[in-house]
Scaffold this active site. Structure first.
Site, PDB file in Angstrom:
ATOM      1  N   TYR A 148     -42.118 -21.702  16.224  1.00 57.43           N
ATOM      2  CA  TYR A 148     -40.721 -21.431  16.573  1.00 57.43           C
ATOM      3  C   TYR A 148     -40.623 -20.421  17.717  1.00 57.43           C
ATOM      4  O   TYR A 148     -39.594 -19.806  17.917  1.00 57.43           O
ATOM      5  CB  TYR A 148     -40.005 -20.880  15.329  1.00 57.43           C
ATOM      6  CG  TYR A 148     -38.507 -20.928  15.361  1.00 57.43           C
ATOM      7  CD1 TYR A 148     -37.817 -22.125  15.252  1.00 57.43           C
ATOM      8  CD2 TYR A 148     -37.760 -19.749  15.474  1.00 57.43           C
ATOM      9  CE1 TYR A 148     -36.430 -22.168  15.265  1.00 57.43           C
ATOM     10  CE2 TYR A 148     -36.366 -19.774  15.491  1.00 57.43           C
ATOM     11  CZ  TYR A 148     -35.714 -20.986  15.384  1.00 57.43           C
ATOM     12  OH  TYR A 148     -34.320 -21.016  15.391  1.00 57.43           O
ATOM     13  N   LYS A 155     -33.109 -17.157  20.376  1.00 53.45           N
ATOM     14  CA  LYS A 155     -32.140 -16.658  19.390  1.00 53.45           C
ATOM     15  C   LYS A 155     -32.032 -15.135  19.448  1.00 53.45           C
ATOM     16  O   LYS A 155     -30.940 -14.569  19.274  1.00 53.45           O
ATOM     17  CB  LYS A 155     -32.533 -17.110  17.989  1.00 53.45           C
ATOM     18  CG  LYS A 155     -32.427 -18.605  17.745  1.00 53.45           C
ATOM     19  CD  LYS A 155     -31.016 -19.120  17.895  1.00 53.45           C
ATOM     20  CE  LYS A 155     -30.896 -20.572  17.441  1.00 53.45           C
ATOM     21  NZ  LYS A 155     -29.524 -21.112  17.667  1.00 53.45           N
TER      22      LYS A 155
END
Length: 246
Positions: A148, A155
């Site tokens: 990720y 993010k």
């Protein structure tokens, strides 16, 4: 008069759940999507019949011109806007030294461009209204999640942008916040090994994994008039999972 909302990434996953929740409350919603016309048709079919109206538009949200064009259409069609929910995100695994700089740039662009490029127009469209801007983040912004890397970096940048924009837009009566969660329950055939989902569900104090509808409910709360004194916050929606020591 019905409230008006734009939801990026609104044709699938969390974005679609947010759109459904807003439409169920009587909000007219514009879904913005980047690629799949089939997903857009499915979303429109799924939301038809709810109290709020729903339309969809395709746009490249990684480019500043994409969101500016969308908001230009909002101006022509509605003349004003109450809610802007940024839920668009890439779905691709990324890990370690195999990550390319281009992948990082692409995910950063998708996370940041819609808000950065849209702010001047949003400020004008929300003038005189209790404007609400909500971004969808994830636990990967502050924790290392396997495969990720690029999304996590994006993010983290998105959450930082939320805080800066909250300070800039508060004098105009516009709130900017984010909701964040960890692994989402996508049912049978969801991403990742089933045993990982089962383990996380067992560790969650509330007894199950978070669903897209749970996140949509939190977004809807932040969009309410009585949430007007919440600025620049990242609300964690995970059933208490992040409270439990690893």
């Amino acid at each position: 008069m019905s409230a008006k909302a734009v939801v990026t990434g609104g044709t699938r996953g969390v974005g679609l759940a947010v759109a459904r929740r807003l439409c169920a409350d009587g909000t007219d919603v514009l879904l913005v999507y980047g690629h799949s016309d089939a997903d857009a048709k499915h979303a429109l079919d799924a939301l038809t019949g709810l109290p709020g109206t729903v339309t969809a538009v395709r746009a490249d949200l990684t480019a500043p011109a994409g969101v500016v064009r969308v908001l230009g259409e909002v101006r022509e069609t509605w003349g004003a806007l109450d809610v802007f929910v940024h839920a668009a995100a890439q779905r691709r695994p990324s890990a370690g030294p195999r990550v390319s700089l281009r992948d990082v740039r692409d995910d950063l662009a998708l996370a940041l461009a819609p808000l950065l490029a849209g702010v001047p127009v949003l400020t004008d469209l929300m003038a005189g209204r209790p404007g609400r801007v909500v971004a969808v983040s994830s636990a990967g912004a502050g924790q290392v999640v396997p495969s990720y890397l690029t999304q996590g970096v994006a993010k983290a940048a998105l959450e930082s942008l939320v805080r800066y924009l909250a300070v800039e837009l508060a004098p105009a009566g516009i709130t900017v916040n984010a909701v964040s969660t960890s692994k989402i329950d996508k049912g049978a055939g969801g991403e990742g090994p089933a045993h990982v989902a089962a383990t996380l569900a067992a560790r969650t104090p509330a007894g199950r994994l978070t669903t897209a509808d749970d996140i949509a409910d939190a977004v809807a709360l932040l969009c309410r008039p009585d949430a007007g004194w919440i600025h620049g916050q990242v609300v964690t929606v995970d059933g208490g999972l992040s409270l439990v020591a690893g």
